[in-house]
Design a protein around this motif. Structure first.
Motif, short mmCIF file in Angstrom:
data_model
loop_
_atom_site.label_atom_id
_atom_site.label_comp_id
_atom_site.label_asym_id
_atom_site.label_seq_id
_atom_site.Cartn_x
_atom_site.Cartn_y
_atom_site.Cartn_z
N SER B 125 42.48 45.76 -50.08
CA SER B 125 40.85 45.26 -49.72
C SER B 125 39.99 46.58 -49.30
O SER B 125 39.09 46.80 -49.39
N ARG B 130 33.66 47.50 -52.24
CA ARG B 130 32.70 46.25 -52.16
C ARG B 130 33.19 45.19 -50.97
O ARG B 130 32.30 44.73 -50.36
N GLU B 133 30.92 46.41 -48.10
CA GLU B 133 29.77 45.90 -48.36
C GLU B 133 29.80 44.39 -47.34
O GLU B 133 28.66 43.95 -46.70
N VAL B 134 30.84 43.62 -47.87
CA VAL B 134 30.71 42.14 -47.46
C VAL B 134 30.99 42.26 -45.97
O VAL B 134 30.47 41.43 -45.15
N LEU B 137 27.90 43.24 -44.09
CA LEU B 137 27.06 41.89 -44.14
C LEU B 137 27.64 40.82 -43.07
O LEU B 137 26.92 40.40 -42.09
N CYS B 138 28.93 40.76 -43.02
CA CYS B 138 29.41 39.53 -42.03
C CYS B 138 29.30 40.29 -40.47
O CYS B 138 28.90 39.41 -39.56
N CYS B 188 33.56 34.39 -42.30
CA CYS B 188 32.49 34.94 -43.07
C CYS B 188 33.52 35.72 -44.24
O CYS B 188 33.37 35.68 -45.37
N LEU B 189 34.68 36.74 -43.76
CA LEU B 189 35.36 37.50 -44.62
C LEU B 189 36.20 36.55 -45.42
O LEU B 189 36.16 36.90 -46.80
N LYS B 192 33.50 34.91 -48.16
CA LYS B 192 32.77 35.94 -48.84
C LYS B 192 33.55 36.91 -49.47
O LYS B 192 33.02 37.52 -50.51
N TRP B 193 34.85 37.20 -49.23
CA TRP B 193 35.68 37.94 -49.88
C TRP B 193 37.16 37.62 -50.22
O TRP B 193 37.34 37.54 -51.41
N LYS B 196 37.70 34.86 -53.02
CA LYS B 196 37.03 35.05 -54.27
C LYS B 196 37.91 36.09 -54.71
O LYS B 196 38.03 36.12 -56.09
#
Lengths: 69, 198
Positions: B125, B130, B133-134, B137-138, B188-189, B192-193, B196
């Motif tokens: 990761s 990307r 970016e996540v 945001l988090c 959040c991670l 959102k990450w 996925k």
């Protein structure tokens, strides 16, 4: 019994202890409690690993600034 | 220990361009901590000025980056100290929305509502643009107070005692805030990450 009560803790309490373990030395009772819980609970084991990843990530996030843009 | 005679060799002094080249890095560092672009830019500007003025004393015992980051840390701490005097942090006990957000992650009996997952190999990761970016945001979704304490601890590596002193909060308060920061960020991670990714 007190001993029994302190040995059985919830995931919520364990998550707090795991976080605090990064800030202070846990007491012997706390460490024993954690160890027992972690053997049985995969979610909390994953959480413990994630705390280390967060630490590494936030450091790298700051380091990345250089060279980007 | 540097002896007073140790000459700063001509090549040992960082050039204007070298110092200036760290601006983007320093700004990111400051922004994460200060949460305000104007204030962060001021802190970086002061840092670069101090560096340009003080570079002849820079002995190359550390990297230029470490040296500049050290100056910036002091600027940030000065700022936080002023701010802590002017508007003290609300105690963790007063931050009901944060407390509720954490409570909501657990069932009544204290079990995880959704079990933390195995994140696999995070190194993969870290390589992915990307992911960052996540992450950004988090990180921006943490409350400013919590973020302040979190960065002081995880990035600046101040001890809990130092943070308590600077922020004028109790150790327990500090632990609670750090814990909330970690809980928020990890959830959040994960959502959102990591959920996925696989």
């Amino acid at each position: 019994m007190v001993r029994e009560r302190t040995l059985v803790v919830s995931c919520k309490q364990v998550s707090e202890l795991l976080s605090q373990a990064r800030e202070r030395r846990l007491t012997l009772a706390e460490r024993v409690t954690l160890r027992i819980h972690l053997v049985l609970c995969e979610g909390c084991r994953n959480f413990r690993v994630q705390l280390g990843v967060l630490h590494e990530a936030v450091r790298r996030f700051v380091d990345r600034g250089r060279g980007v843009d | 220990m540097a002896t007073p005679q140790a000459p700063a060799s001509a090549t040992g002094v960082p050039s204007d361009a070298e110092i200036e080249g760290f601006r983007a890095y320093l700004l990111r560092y400051a922004l994460l901590q200060l949460r305000d672009l104007d204030i962060a830019e001021d802190a970086v500007q002061e840092t670069l000025l101090a560096a340009l003025q003080g570079r002849s004393q820079f002995a190359r015992k550390s990297s230029t980056k470490t040296w500049l980051t050290g100056i910036l840390k002091h600027k940030i701490i000065d700022h936080l100290r002023r701010r802590a005097r002017e508007q003290p942090l609300p105690g963790a006990g007063d931050d009901a929305p944060e407390a509720e957000a954490i409570d909501a992650m657990f069932l009544e009996d204290g079990h995880w509502r959704s079990f933390p997952a195995n994140w696999g190999d995070p190194a993969r990761s870290f390589e992915d643009r990307r992911f960052w970016e996540v992450f950004e945001l988090c990180a921006s979704m943490m409350s400013a107070n919590v973020a302040r304490v979190f960065v002081m601890r995880e990035v600046m590596e101040l001890s809990t005692e130092e943070i308590c002193k600077e922020m004028n909060i109790t150790p327990t308060n500090c632990w609670v805030m750090l814990h909330r920061a970690r809980m928020r960020l990890r959830e959040c991670l994960e959502v959102k990450w990591f959920a996925k990714e696989r």
